[in-house]
Enzyme design. Structure first.
Site, short mmCIF file in Angstrom:
data_model
loop_
_atom_site.label_atom_id
_atom_site.label_comp_id
_atom_site.label_asym_id
_atom_site.label_seq_id
_atom_site.Cartn_x
_atom_site.Cartn_y
_atom_site.Cartn_z
N TYR A 137 0.83 -1.21 0.00
CA TYR A 137 0.00 0.00 0.00
C TYR A 137 0.87 1.27 0.00
O TYR A 137 0.45 2.32 0.48
CB TYR A 137 -0.92 0.04 1.23
CG TYR A 137 -2.00 -1.05 1.28
CD1 TYR A 137 -2.10 -2.03 0.31
CD2 TYR A 137 -2.92 -1.05 2.32
CE1 TYR A 137 -3.08 -3.01 0.39
CE2 TYR A 137 -3.90 -2.03 2.40
CZ TYR A 137 -3.97 -3.01 1.43
OH TYR A 137 -4.95 -3.98 1.51
N LYS A 189 5.19 -14.05 1.32
CA LYS A 189 5.06 -14.90 0.14
C LYS A 189 6.42 -14.81 -0.57
O LYS A 189 6.51 -14.49 -1.75
CB LYS A 189 3.91 -14.38 -0.74
CG LYS A 189 3.54 -15.31 -1.88
CD LYS A 189 2.92 -16.62 -1.46
CE LYS A 189 2.68 -17.51 -2.67
NZ LYS A 189 2.33 -18.90 -2.31
N ASP A 222 -0.57 -18.12 1.94
CA ASP A 222 -1.65 -19.03 1.52
C ASP A 222 -1.85 -20.12 2.57
O ASP A 222 -2.98 -20.44 2.97
CB ASP A 222 -1.40 -19.61 0.12
CG ASP A 222 0.07 -19.91 -0.17
OD1 ASP A 222 0.92 -19.70 0.73
OD2 ASP A 222 0.37 -20.38 -1.28
N ASP A 246 -3.98 -7.21 6.20
CA ASP A 246 -5.32 -6.65 5.99
C ASP A 246 -6.30 -7.79 5.69
O ASP A 246 -7.38 -7.91 6.30
CB ASP A 246 -5.25 -5.67 4.82
CG ASP A 246 -6.48 -4.77 4.73
OD1 ASP A 246 -7.30 -4.80 5.66
OD2 ASP A 246 -6.62 -4.04 3.73
N ASP A 250 -9.31 -9.69 8.32
CA ASP A 250 -10.74 -9.84 8.00
C ASP A 250 -11.17 -11.30 8.15
O ASP A 250 -12.25 -11.61 8.66
CB ASP A 250 -11.03 -9.40 6.56
CG ASP A 250 -11.47 -7.94 6.49
OD1 ASP A 250 -10.96 -7.15 7.31
OD2 ASP A 250 -12.29 -7.60 5.63
#
Ligand code: NAD
Length: 355
Positions: A137, A189, A222, A246, A250
């Site tokens: 971001y 990752k 993942d 982020d 959630d």
């Protein structure tokens, strides 16, 4: 600080259900610590944008700078592109005030049903520590070549990883782990993203050497998504980049019952700038205006603000009162109840009065 110290709080309800949950959080703050807060409300958000062309006043950061904390609702509304509203207000504040540590606790509250089988409050209690100022971001990139005709446009969205940025968020995560169950899991990752995320890995390994009492792990994002669902009891502090944390937070909040209960703190730990406290959820246009938004995420965020301001006993009282309300089934529709936003806050305030 004397017992009479009054904290100055900048209040930015923003859009949609932000306007509905923030006033309830303020009622709870005033109930748990009467007279300790002085609020100034800022009307910034998408309506402000439609009137002025800006998401916040031009001198917005300058004005916010003088407050002890910022209490935020949500931003985003149909008619204003999401990247415009997010960058113009929430991200502008997080980045402008170097709120690099975003803390998102995941905890199953008493009486709240989880979509997971065998979920218990003991099995579900971890904290996602999100790097909040750079990573995916960072806002670095561009779009070009539209002039070459239909279908020829290109876009580049770069991820920014700095050694200093990685190190400070990891130190925050390790220090937090020392106050909990002494375990930090780093999520990347780096098998596929071989530059920024291997730098992250190297810094994580270096910082870990300074914390011999903390167990460490390194997981790919993942696999971590699956582990959130399958083995939540193995998690304590999970540190990840801006985008990954982020998404994972959630997921965590959904496993803990609803996005509507998830809380967050955007911290500038050194206190050079005010920190900001906000529910994780967005403006929820689909339910805005109906009075049924869950205010618990906003109230829990207010509890995080109390801790940050040194009012830890009051913060704990709020958390206890939230759980009294949830255990009694005083919850809104997203948790399977029938209470309105206002009634949930009433129940929390009543539980505070009973303590
Ligand atoms: N921090 C923020 O300000 C933030 C975060 C996420 C999304 N957004 C913005 O919010 C807008 C809507 O985005 P979205 O729909 O992807 O996410 P959202 O979080 O607003 O809503 C997702 C779903 O969860 C439900 N929900 C969310 N909060 C709830 C609550 N407190 N009580 C009950 N149900 C709740 C909504 O009704 C919706 O079905 C967009 O403009 C987006 O950019 C802002």
């Amino acid at each position: 600080m004397t017992a009479q110290h009054r904290f100055r709080i900048a209040v930015i309800p923003g859009d949609g259900i932000g306007q509905e949950v923030v006033p309830e959080g303020l009622r709870v703050l005033d109930a748990v610590a009467p007279g300790r807060f002085e609020y100034e409300h800022f009307p910034w958000g998408c309506q402000f944008y439609l009137q002025t062309g800006r998401m916040m006043a031009e001198d917005g950061l300058e004005r916010l700078q003088t407050f002890d904390s910022i209490y935020f609702g949500a931003v985003g509304w149909p008619g204003v592109p999401d990247h415009v509203s997010l960058w113009g207000l929430r991200l502008a504040i997080c980045q402008g005030f170097d709120q690099y540590a975003c803390i998102r606790p995941v905890r199953l509250l008493a009486g709240v049903p989880s979509p997971l089988r065998n979920a218990t409050p003991e099995r579900m209690d971890w904290v996602v520590v999100r790097e909040n100022t750079e990573g995916e971001y960072a806002g670095i990139g561009g779009r070009n070549l539209a002039g070459r005709g239909a279908g020829k446009q290109v876009a580049v969205q770069a991820g920014l990883f700095t050694e200093e940025g990685c190190e400070r968020i990891m130190r925050y995560a390790f220090d937090l782990a020392l106050t909990r169950r002494h375990k930090v899991t780093s999520v990347t990752k780096s098998n596929a993203q071989q530059y920024g995320m291997t730098l992250w890995d190297d810094v994580f390994a270096a910082v870990a050497r300074d914390y011999p009492a903390v167990e460490t792990e390194h997981w790919l994002v993942d696999a971590m998504a699956a582990r959130f669902v399958l083995k939540p009891e193995t998690l304590d502090v999970v540190v990840a980049s801006n985008l990954f944390a982020d998404i994972l937070s959630d997921l965590g909040s959904a496993l803990a019952g609803s996005l509507g209960i998830a809380a967050s703190a955007n911290l500038n730990p050194e206190g050079r700038y005010p920190s900001m406290f906000e529910p994780v959820h967005g403006s929820a246009p689909d339910i805005a205006g109906q009075g049924i938004a869950n205010p618990i995420g906003a109230i829990w965020s207010a509890a995080l603000m109390l801790h940050h301001l040194g009012l830890s006993a009051e913060g704990q009282r709020v958390m206890h009162a939230i759980e009294v309300a949830t255990a009694a089934g005083q919850v809104p529709p997203d948790l399977g109840g029938r209470c309105t936003t206002h009634q949930v806050a009433d129940s929390v305030i009543a539980a505070l009065a009973d303590q």
